[in-house]
Design a protein around this motif. Structure first.
Motif, short mmCIF file in Angstrom:
data_model
loop_
_atom_site.label_atom_id
_atom_site.label_comp_id
_atom_site.label_asym_id
_atom_site.label_seq_id
_atom_site.Cartn_x
_atom_site.Cartn_y
_atom_site.Cartn_z
N ALA A 1 -4.23 -6.27 2.77
CA ALA A 1 -3.21 -7.00 3.20
C ALA A 1 -2.57 -6.23 4.46
N LEU A 2 -2.75 -4.72 4.15
CA LEU A 2 -2.14 -3.81 5.13
C LEU A 2 -2.85 -3.97 6.35
N LEU B 1 -2.03 -7.05 8.22
CA LEU B 1 -0.55 -6.79 8.67
C LEU B 1 -0.81 -5.95 10.08
N ALA C 1 3.37 -7.19 2.13
CA ALA C 1 2.38 -7.18 3.27
C ALA C 1 1.98 -8.33 3.69
N SER D 1 2.81 -10.56 7.22
CA SER D 1 1.80 -10.88 8.26
C SER D 1 1.89 -12.20 8.63
#
Length: 372
Positions: free
Chosen positions: A35-36, A39, A90, A94
């Protein structure tokens, strides 16, 4: 005594796993890493796309990914054991930042264009895929597909019953990727009697209305040694026509592809930007009602669309498709063909027309009218 017993009996099973458990807790869960990372990619896309030439390769990701990937991440969060909240935040961030790059046309759910009045103008814009050339395609047709049929090509054009046709790739290509001029004007006049013709570079515009002005808009310079400099310098044909008592400008655009000769380069990026800036400057200086359509070689996720002047409104809301894609018809994941209108023009119909194998692009059909 305690140390002696531990040496004989081994570590206490109740505490033996504590260091390993602490190490596992210190690791960032995979779903949070993903997820990071996504993003970060979306932030970089927002910042660099259309500005940094070396970001051209990441720009080629199918736009739908900017909506699909966060949804997949949110689904993964549901089964994750740790860091669920951080991963969800996150993924949602995004989606909020990148959802507008996805090309999803939410307006299709509620937008209903007004019915076309009498005298509305029918427009058809299409990248013809090297006109009627059966060989030298940029990409070979699927196995078993017959070469383009010239009669079918013209049948397809006539079937659109358009008042104005904006056609791109009026060009052949040789085996060395050298552009070759096409001279099909006699056949065009035969197939479209009564139409007026304008040609510049590899764009041709046909109009039922009288043409009062035509010119190619020069942007990027031609490379040294080019056998056809206009092909590189002119990527938009402006044609002003008299429709009733008004003059309307039609911009027939084919902006350079980000990929040239199988590679990405700074020169190609700069040529794309230069041709879009030249087009935008002409539109800003033009007081006439205007319609701009063609192959921009630019997806909804690409920042070069910022160069389209604010005066021109994207006609996408009038499309009935939630995910309009115009290229490649064999795997339609990208939209790179666009249509814009100035405030004086109302869009009553906008739809994509499949080419049936005649091109790798879908055509764009619009019905517009002039406000009074």
């Amino acid at each position: 005594m305690t140390a002696y017993l531990r040496a004989i009996l081994g570590p206490d099973p109740r505490t033996a796993g504590a260091p390993a458990a602490r190490a596992r807790r210190r690791r960032i869960p995979l779903v949070l890493c993903a997820a990071l990372a996504w993003l970060a990619f979306v932030v970089l896309q927002r910042v660099l796309s259309g500005r940094a030439w070396w970001w051209q390769l990441p720009e080629l990701v199918p736009p739908l990914a900017f909506a699909a990937v966060p949804v997949v991440l949110l689904a993964a969060v549901l089964v994750a054991r740790r860091a669920r909240r951080a991963a969800a935040v996150a993924a949602l961030a995004s989606l909020a930042l990148g959802g507008g790059l996805s090309g999803i046309n939410l307006a299709a759910l509620w937008h209903r264009p007004a019915p076309a009045p009498a005298g509305a103008i029918k427009v058809f814009s299409w990248n013809t895929w090297y006109w009627d050339q059966p060989a030298g395609r940029a990409m070979p047709p699927p196995t078993g597909t017959p070469p383009p049929d010239l009669a079918a090509f013209y049948r397809h054009l006539r079937a659109q019953d358009a008042d104005v046709l904006l056609l791109q790739e009026y060009v052949y290509f040789g085996p060395d990727s050298r552009p070759i001029r096409v001279n099909d004007l006699d056949r065009l006049r035969q197939e479209f009697p009564g139409y007026h013709l304008a040609v510049a570079s590899e764009m041709v515009t046909l109009s039922r209305f009288p043409i009062v002005l035509q010119r190619g808009i020069e942007g990027a310079p031609a490379p040294a040694g080019s056998s056809w400099p206009e092909f590189h310098r002119v990527k938009t044909l402006r044609t002003d026509v008299r429709a009733g008592d008004r003059v309307v400008s039609f911009y027939n655009a084919h902006i350079d592809s980000p990929v040239a000769s199988g590679s990405l380069s700074r020169a190609q990026h700069e040529a794309r930007a230069a041709n879009l800036r030249a087009l935008a400057a002409d539109i800003r200086a033009n007081p006439q009602p205007a319609l701009l359509a063609g192959d921009f070689n630019t997806s909804p996720a690409m920042g070069l669309l910022r160069l389209v002047p604010e005066r021109m409104a994207d006609a996408t809301p009038a499309l009935g498709s939630l995910y309009p894609a115009t290229w490649d018809e064999r795997l339609p994941l990208w939209r790179i063909d666009w249509a814009y209108t100035s405030p004086e023009l109302a869009v009553h119909e906008y739809r994509l027309v499949r080419s049936g194998g005649l091109s790798d692009h879908s055509g764009q059909r619009l019905v517009v009218s002039l406000g009074r």
